[in-house]
Design an enzyme around this catalytic site. Sequence first.
Site, short mmCIF file in Angstrom:
data_model
loop_
_atom_site.label_atom_id
_atom_site.label_comp_id
_atom_site.label_asym_id
_atom_site.label_seq_id
_atom_site.Cartn_x
_atom_site.Cartn_y
_atom_site.Cartn_z
N CYS A 110 0.82 -1.21 0.00
CA CYS A 110 0.00 0.00 0.00
C CYS A 110 0.86 1.27 0.00
O CYS A 110 1.55 1.54 -0.95
CB CYS A 110 -0.98 -0.05 1.18
SG CYS A 110 -2.44 0.98 0.98
N HIS A 111 0.83 2.05 1.08
CA HIS A 111 1.61 3.28 1.18
C HIS A 111 3.02 3.05 1.72
O HIS A 111 3.83 3.97 1.77
CB HIS A 111 0.89 4.30 2.07
CG HIS A 111 -0.31 4.92 1.44
ND1 HIS A 111 -1.52 4.26 1.35
CD2 HIS A 111 -0.50 6.14 0.87
CE1 HIS A 111 -2.40 5.06 0.74
NE2 HIS A 111 -1.80 6.19 0.43
#
Length: 176
Positions: A110-111
């Site tokens: 994800c991030h």
Amino acid sequence: MADSKKVAFLVAAEGIERVELTEPWEAVSKAGHQPVLLSPKTGEVQTFDHLTAAEKRPVDQAVGDASVDDFAALVLPGGVANPDALRTDDAAVSFVKTFVDSGKPVAAICHAPWTLIEADVVQGKTVTSWPSLQTDLRNAGATWVDQELVTDGNLITSRKPDDLPAFNDALVKAIG
């Protein structure tokens, strides 16, 4: 278990996407390995279900006191605030850089690749992430692709919680 290996999970104090911590943690445990929660400070960390506070989890060790030599792999869970805070912590960034440079598996979802960018380890690599990071990754010299799972050398990356089954499988296989 004789072949049990320690796996570092590095997170900030809050903003961790809960499932991106708990599902890989469970996969590592089920494979017979020992997950260890690292954070810049000891105490507890706060996980989230997107923007809603979820469970708190105890930190096993401060990242500044951890040695890459003690771990077989590193997992970087996402959440927006989590990697954003980690990339401002010198000890965390140094640990990530040393881990990637060691050649041991590093899995980021994800991030979480924001921390990889800060550690200056994505240049020349093909990676994926949450779509909003693609420009940051390209600017750091990576090739960004929109795929469920990308493995390039010792880097394992995925985009989002829906990708966790493939992410977890790749992580467990990389640990051996």
